[in-house]
Design a protein around this motif. Sequence first.
Motif, PDB file in Angstrom:
ATOM      1  N   TYR A   1     -15.436  -5.445  11.917  1.00 17.64           N
ATOM      2  CA  TYR A   1     -14.963  -5.438  10.524  1.00 17.64           C
ATOM      3  C   TYR A   1     -15.695  -6.424   9.616  1.00 17.64           C
TER       4      TYR A   1
ATOM      5  N   ASP B   1       1.412  -1.283   6.149  1.00 21.08           N
ATOM      6  CA  ASP B   1       0.120  -1.829   6.557  1.00 21.08           C
ATOM      7  C   ASP B   1      -0.081  -1.679   8.061  1.00 21.08           C
TER       8      ASP B   1
ATOM      9  N   ASP C   1      -1.087   1.898   8.676  1.00 23.39           N
ATOM     10  CA  ASP C   1      -2.454   2.172   8.219  1.00 23.39           C
ATOM     11  C   ASP C   1      -3.509   1.440   9.052  1.00 23.39           C
ATOM     12  N   ASN C   2      -3.181   0.227   9.506  1.00 24.51           N
ATOM     13  CA  ASN C   2      -4.212  -0.643  10.075  1.00 24.51           C
ATOM     14  C   ASN C   2      -3.882  -1.220  11.450  1.00 24.51           C
TER      15      ASN C   2
ATOM     16  N   LYS D   1      -8.775  -5.394  10.340  1.00 27.22           N
ATOM     17  CA  LYS D   1      -8.958  -4.027   9.872  1.00 27.22           C
ATOM     18  C   LYS D   1      -8.396  -3.868   8.456  1.00 27.22           C
ATOM     19  N   MET D   2      -7.237  -4.487   8.198  1.00 30.91           N
ATOM     20  CA  MET D   2      -6.638  -4.368   6.874  1.00 30.91           C
ATOM     21  C   MET D   2      -7.531  -5.009   5.802  1.00 30.91           C
TER      22      MET D   2
ATOM     23  N   SER E   1     -10.712  -5.393   5.912  1.00 34.15           N
ATOM     24  CA  SER E   1     -11.876  -4.527   5.757  1.00 34.15           C
ATOM     25  C   SER E   1     -11.557  -3.345   4.857  1.00 34.15           C
ATOM     26  N   HIS E   2     -10.408  -2.715   5.074  1.00 32.48           N
ATOM     27  CA  HIS E   2     -10.011  -1.565   4.271  1.00 32.48           C
ATOM     28  C   HIS E   2      -9.698  -1.951   2.835  1.00 32.48           C
TER      29      HIS E   2
ATOM     30  N   ARG F   1       0.818  -1.199   0.000  1.00 34.02           N
ATOM     31  CA  ARG F   1       0.000   0.000   0.000  1.00 34.02           C
ATOM     32  C   ARG F   1       0.860   1.261   0.000  1.00 34.02           C
TER      33      ARG F   1
END
Length: 389
Positions: A107, A188, A191-192, A217-218, A220-221, A2
């Motif tokens: 999530y 990651d 971010d998560n 969470k990752m 889900s995103h 990412r």
Amino acid sequence: MRILPLALAALMVPATAFAQCGGSFSGFVKSLKQEALTAGYDRATVNGFFKGASQDPKVLRADRAQGVFQKPFIEFSRHLISQNRINRGRAMAEKYDSTFRRIETTYGINRGVLLAFWAFETDYGSFQGDFNTRNALITLAHDCRRPELFRPQIFAALELYKRGNFDPAHTTGAWAGEIGMVQMLPQDILDNGVDADGDGHVSLKTSAPDALMSGGKMLSHLGWQAGQPWLQEVTIPAGLDLSKSGTDSKLSVKEWQRMGLRAKDGSLAAGSLKASLLLPQGHKGPAFLAYPNFDVYFEWNQSFTYVLTAAYFANRLEGASIYTAGKPDQGLVGAQMKQLQQKLQRLGHDVGKIDGILGAKTRAAVQSEQQRLGLPADAWPTPALLNRL
């Protein structure tokens, strides 16, 4: 992989201002340090992060020796999935039931999905890799094969270090820079990462709740849709138009039903949902419908065989039966697969690197040639196809 968060990316100077890869390793590290200073990091932080940085030849050897992905699905999945792994997965689901309930509520990620990644990535946390993460990332960024993938991760690790969540001298993980029980890259984690156990740190190496919540969470995103399936074993009728199989072909479940596909167990998903028919070893082997959530797996790993096995294992952990292996036609191995890729390339197909791995581009080229030659267009290369070409 990412991109950097906007707040951090805004500090980064244009990439062209610094050497992107190659040259002397010490010169490359010096360039990274200067870039970090230009981005606004103080000198003490930069010096602390890069102190003792060294090139790791073991990382480069690992990067060039990913032979496991040359195995076909049946062999690969049987290698990774054992009854012991299933039993341990179910025990972990019970042990961390409260964490999985939080993930499912927050999530919408099924526990089987995360358990499968946890199992395959680190055997439920028992082996998380012993490569120095900072050195691995710098080594891979210096190597000019894929600097655009690994270079940003160095600065993400630097940011984690600044926040007190990374030790450049002692943080270890996989050869490609992933850290922790579910193997997440530094970006990651930025971010998560979730401090699920409330100790004030995101500790993916030592805290299963942190690792699992962060992984949830990752996913889900990345676009996971709560309450929707990801993979389902099916039976296919004789005479099916096999050219419609493959990850690039998506039809509604209702259309697949009209063509004669049936669920091996239970019933298919809602008729309006789009799905792809996957025949990992041709029309005589296992058959699966892959729903939209299956595409999210490719954001975690690029290998078709790996993600299919992970998705199938998630089903098994949630009670699905063992797939029907069938009797697939003999496939190609090693030098044969490379020979096939060379022939396909000469015929004008883009198969990417000649690496002996049956990737998406090679599958598409195989399917195209099968159609041209009047063979079952199931994208499974056989010695017969190789001889015809």
